[in-house]
Motif scaffolding. Structure first.
Motif, PDB file in Angstrom:
ATOM      1  N   VAL A  35      22.350  10.879 -18.841  1.00  0.00           N
ATOM      2  CA  VAL A  35      20.931  10.512 -18.926  1.00  0.00           C
ATOM      3  C   VAL A  35      20.846   9.407 -19.966  1.00  0.00           C
ATOM      4  N   THR A  36      20.578   8.186 -19.510  1.00  0.00           N
ATOM      5  CA  THR A  36      20.721   7.022 -20.387  1.00  0.00           C
ATOM      6  C   THR A  36      19.414   6.451 -20.915  1.00  0.00           C
ATOM      7  N   GLY A  37      18.267   6.927 -20.423  1.00  0.00           N
ATOM      8  CA  GLY A  37      17.029   6.401 -20.965  1.00  0.00           C
ATOM      9  C   GLY A  37      15.883   6.434 -19.979  1.00  0.00           C
ATOM     10  N   PRO A  38      14.728   5.871 -20.378  1.00  0.00           N
ATOM     11  CA  PRO A  38      13.541   5.885 -19.527  1.00  0.00           C
ATOM     12  C   PRO A  38      13.666   4.895 -18.379  1.00  0.00           C
ATOM     13  N   ALA A  39      12.891   5.169 -17.319  1.00  0.00           N
ATOM     14  CA  ALA A  39      12.887   4.306 -16.135  1.00  0.00           C
ATOM     15  C   ALA A  39      11.478   4.259 -15.549  1.00  0.00           C
ATOM     16  N   ALA A  40      11.215   3.218 -14.773  1.00  0.00           N
ATOM     17  CA  ALA A  40       9.921   3.070 -14.100  1.00  0.00           C
ATOM     18  C   ALA A  40      10.136   2.375 -12.771  1.00  0.00           C
ATOM     19  N   ARG A  41       9.183   2.569 -11.850  1.00  0.00           N
ATOM     20  CA  ARG A  41       9.263   1.898 -10.553  1.00  0.00           C
ATOM     21  C   ARG A  41       7.887   1.481 -10.074  1.00  0.00           C
ATOM     22  N   ALA A  42       7.867   0.491  -9.170  1.00  0.00           N
ATOM     23  CA  ALA A  42       6.654   0.061  -8.486  1.00  0.00           C
ATOM     24  C   ALA A  42       6.992  -0.153  -7.019  1.00  0.00           C
ATOM     25  N   ILE A  43       6.053   0.199  -6.131  1.00  0.00           N
ATOM     26  CA  ILE A  43       6.288   0.197  -4.689  1.00  0.00           C
ATOM     27  C   ILE A  43       5.092  -0.434  -3.996  1.00  0.00           C
ATOM     28  N   ALA A  44       5.356  -1.211  -2.936  1.00  0.00           N
ATOM     29  CA  ALA A  44       4.304  -1.716  -2.060  1.00  0.00           C
ATOM     30  C   ALA A  44       4.864  -1.800  -0.660  1.00  0.00           C
ATOM     31  N   GLY A  45       4.165  -1.205   0.306  1.00  0.00           N
ATOM     32  CA  GLY A  45       4.685  -1.215   1.667  1.00  0.00           C
ATOM     33  C   GLY A  45       3.648  -0.793   2.672  1.00  0.00           C
ATOM     34  N   ALA A  46       4.117  -0.514   3.896  1.00  0.00           N
ATOM     35  CA  ALA A  46       3.248  -0.038   4.968  1.00  0.00           C
ATOM     36  C   ALA A  46       4.073   0.825   5.903  1.00  0.00           C
ATOM     37  N   LYS A  47       3.449   1.871   6.427  1.00  0.00           N
ATOM     38  CA  LYS A  47       4.125   2.715   7.411  1.00  0.00           C
ATOM     39  C   LYS A  47       3.420   2.590   8.757  1.00  0.00           C
ATOM     40  N   TYR A  48       4.175   2.898   9.813  1.00  0.00           N
ATOM     41  CA  TYR A  48       3.649   2.852  11.182  1.00  0.00           C
ATOM     42  C   TYR A  48       3.856   4.219  11.801  1.00  0.00           C
ATOM     43  N   ASP A  49       2.767   4.851  12.240  1.00  0.00           N
ATOM     44  CA  ASP A  49       2.831   6.199  12.794  1.00  0.00           C
ATOM     45  C   ASP A  49       3.397   6.173  14.208  1.00  0.00           C
ATOM     46  N   LEU A  50       4.473   6.927  14.430  1.00  0.00           N
ATOM     47  CA  LEU A  50       5.026   7.103  15.766  1.00  0.00           C
ATOM     48  C   LEU A  50       4.353   8.275  16.472  1.00  0.00           C
ATOM     49  N   THR A  51       4.126   9.366  15.718  1.00  0.00           N
ATOM     50  CA  THR A  51       3.383  10.533  16.195  1.00  0.00           C
ATOM     51  C   THR A  51       2.499  10.987  15.037  1.00  0.00           C
ATOM     52  N   ASP A  52       1.873  12.158  15.181  1.00  0.00           N
ATOM     53  CA  ASP A  52       1.053  12.654  14.082  1.00  0.00           C
ATOM     54  C   ASP A  52       1.894  13.167  12.923  1.00  0.00           C
ATOM     55  N   VAL A 107       7.657   5.391  10.653  1.00  0.00           N
ATOM     56  CA  VAL A 107       8.650   4.506  10.053  1.00  0.00           C
ATOM     57  C   VAL A 107       7.917   3.618   9.062  1.00  0.00           C
ATOM     58  N   PHE A 108       8.655   3.077   8.086  1.00  0.00           N
ATOM     59  CA  PHE A 108       7.994   2.253   7.073  1.00  0.00           C
ATOM     60  C   PHE A 108       8.939   1.180   6.547  1.00  0.00           C
ATOM     61  N   GLY A 109       8.327   0.158   5.969  1.00  0.00           N
ATOM     62  CA  GLY A 109       9.045  -0.879   5.250  1.00  0.00           C
ATOM     63  C   GLY A 109       8.344  -1.129   3.936  1.00  0.00           C
ATOM     64  N   GLU A 110       9.103  -1.449   2.895  1.00  0.00           N
ATOM     65  CA  GLU A 110       8.485  -1.607   1.587  1.00  0.00           C
ATOM     66  C   GLU A 110       9.347  -2.477   0.678  1.00  0.00           C
ATOM     67  N   TYR A 111       8.710  -3.024  -0.341  1.00  0.00           N
ATOM     68  CA  TYR A 111       9.396  -3.637  -1.472  1.00  0.00           C
ATOM     69  C   TYR A 111       9.360  -2.638  -2.620  1.00  0.00           C
ATOM     70  N   GLN A 112      10.483  -2.510  -3.334  1.00  0.00           N
ATOM     71  CA  GLN A 112      10.519  -1.604  -4.485  1.00  0.00           C
ATOM     72  C   GLN A 112      11.216  -2.267  -5.675  1.00  0.00           C
ATOM     73  N   PHE A 113      10.605  -2.099  -6.823  1.00  0.00           N
ATOM     74  CA  PHE A 113      11.096  -2.617  -8.104  1.00  0.00           C
ATOM     75  C   PHE A 113      11.381  -1.442  -9.015  1.00  0.00           C
ATOM     76  N   THR A 114      12.534  -1.445  -9.696  1.00  0.00           N
ATOM     77  CA  THR A 114      12.788  -0.435 -10.727  1.00  0.00           C
ATOM     78  C   THR A 114      13.267  -1.116 -12.009  1.00  0.00           C
ATOM     79  N   TYR A 115      12.959  -0.468 -13.100  1.00  0.00           N
ATOM     80  CA  TYR A 115      13.395  -0.926 -14.426  1.00  0.00           C
ATOM     81  C   TYR A 115      13.920   0.288 -15.179  1.00  0.00           C
ATOM     82  N   SER A 116      15.036   0.121 -15.889  1.00  0.00           N
ATOM     83  CA  SER A 116      15.555   1.200 -16.731  1.00  0.00           C
ATOM     84  C   SER A 116      16.158   0.622 -17.998  1.00  0.00           C
ATOM     85  N   SER A 117      15.977   1.340 -19.097  1.00  0.00           N
ATOM     86  CA  SER A 117      16.568   0.988 -20.379  1.00  0.00           C
ATOM     87  C   SER A 117      17.681   1.997 -20.640  1.00  0.00           C
ATOM     88  N   ASN A 118      18.930   1.505 -20.685  1.00  0.00           N
ATOM     89  CA  ASN A 118      20.079   2.397 -20.669  1.00  0.00           C
ATOM     90  C   ASN A 118      20.892   2.327 -21.959  1.00  0.00           C
TER      91      ASN A 118
END
Length: 220
Positions: free
Chosen positions: A161-178, A182-193
């Motif tokens: 366990v090397t330290g704190p971390a954070a993330r941010a996400i932005a995307g969209a999903k497409y409903d195949l059924t109820d 499926v989805f696609g997204e951009y994801q950013f993470t930051y960690s101080s190790n």
């Protein structure tokens, strides 16, 4: 990696009992392409007490074994607001020339630069037909598998366990059924190790990852 998977499975199990019956539960799995920009590495060299400091151009190698992947569990407490947990198995390799110049024969977090966070998610459903845009953010811990070997033979190999971390996400999903989507997204993470190396050594670095993810989710 079994230890990390066990932690995630336990959290999902416990939170599943805690979630109210009216809440929607969504479980997502994804893979994709992940990269890490340059960051500075510093610390104390194992066995000598000497210090080092250098800029490393990390490599992600997303599709080499073990591959980059992630899992996310979200409890939608309201139609537009959810809370959950997420584990991302990212990877970072120091290029051969830069690692050798720094005095290491291995310098990588490759059985996972694992990022575990508790997330808040926001979505806009019932506005765009089967498409649902969403954003999210989370804070937590970096739990990488440290694989660092100095030229004088000292090796660190294992999860820390090397330290704190954070993330941010932005995307969209497409409903195949109820239930399935499926989805696609951009994801950013930051960690101080801050990793511990043998023989009095240490390694400090801040790691950023940028990823384009494609995945599948199941809701119930």
């Amino acid at each position: 990696m079994r230890k990390i998977r066990s932690i995630l499975a336990s959290l999902v199990f416990i939170a599943g009992f805690a979630a109210p019956a009216a809440a929607e539960f969504e479980f997502s799995l994804y893979g994709g392409s992940q990269s890490s920009p340059h960051s500075r590495v510093s610390g104390t060299y194992p066995g000598t007490g000497a210090t080092y400091n250098a800029l490393i151009g990390w490599e992600g190698r997303s599709f080499e074994a073990p591959p980059y992947y992630g899992a996310r569990a979200t409890w939608w407490r309201r139609p537009d607001l959810g809370f959950g947990i997420e584990l991302t198995h990212a990877k970072t390799y120091a290029p051969d020339a830069e690692r050798t110049a720094l005095g290491f024969t291995s310098l990588e977090f490759t059985d996972g630069h694992n990022i575990l966070t508790f997330n808040v998610m926001k979505r806009w459903n019932d506005r765009f037909g089967r498409f649902t845009p969403y954003v999210g953010a989370g804070v937590g811990l970096a739990i990488p598998h440290v694989d660092v070997t100095s030229a004088n033979g000292h090796r660190a190999l294992g999860y820390q366990v090397t330290g704190p971390a954070a993330r941010a996400i932005a995307g969209a999903k497409y409903d195949l059924t109820d239930k399935w989507a499926v989805f696609g997204e951009y994801q950013f993470t930051y960690s101080s190790n801050k990793a511990t190396l043998p023989a009095g050594g240490s390694l400090n670095t801040d790691i950023i990852t940028n990823a384009i993810n494609i995945g599948v989710s199941f809701s119930f």
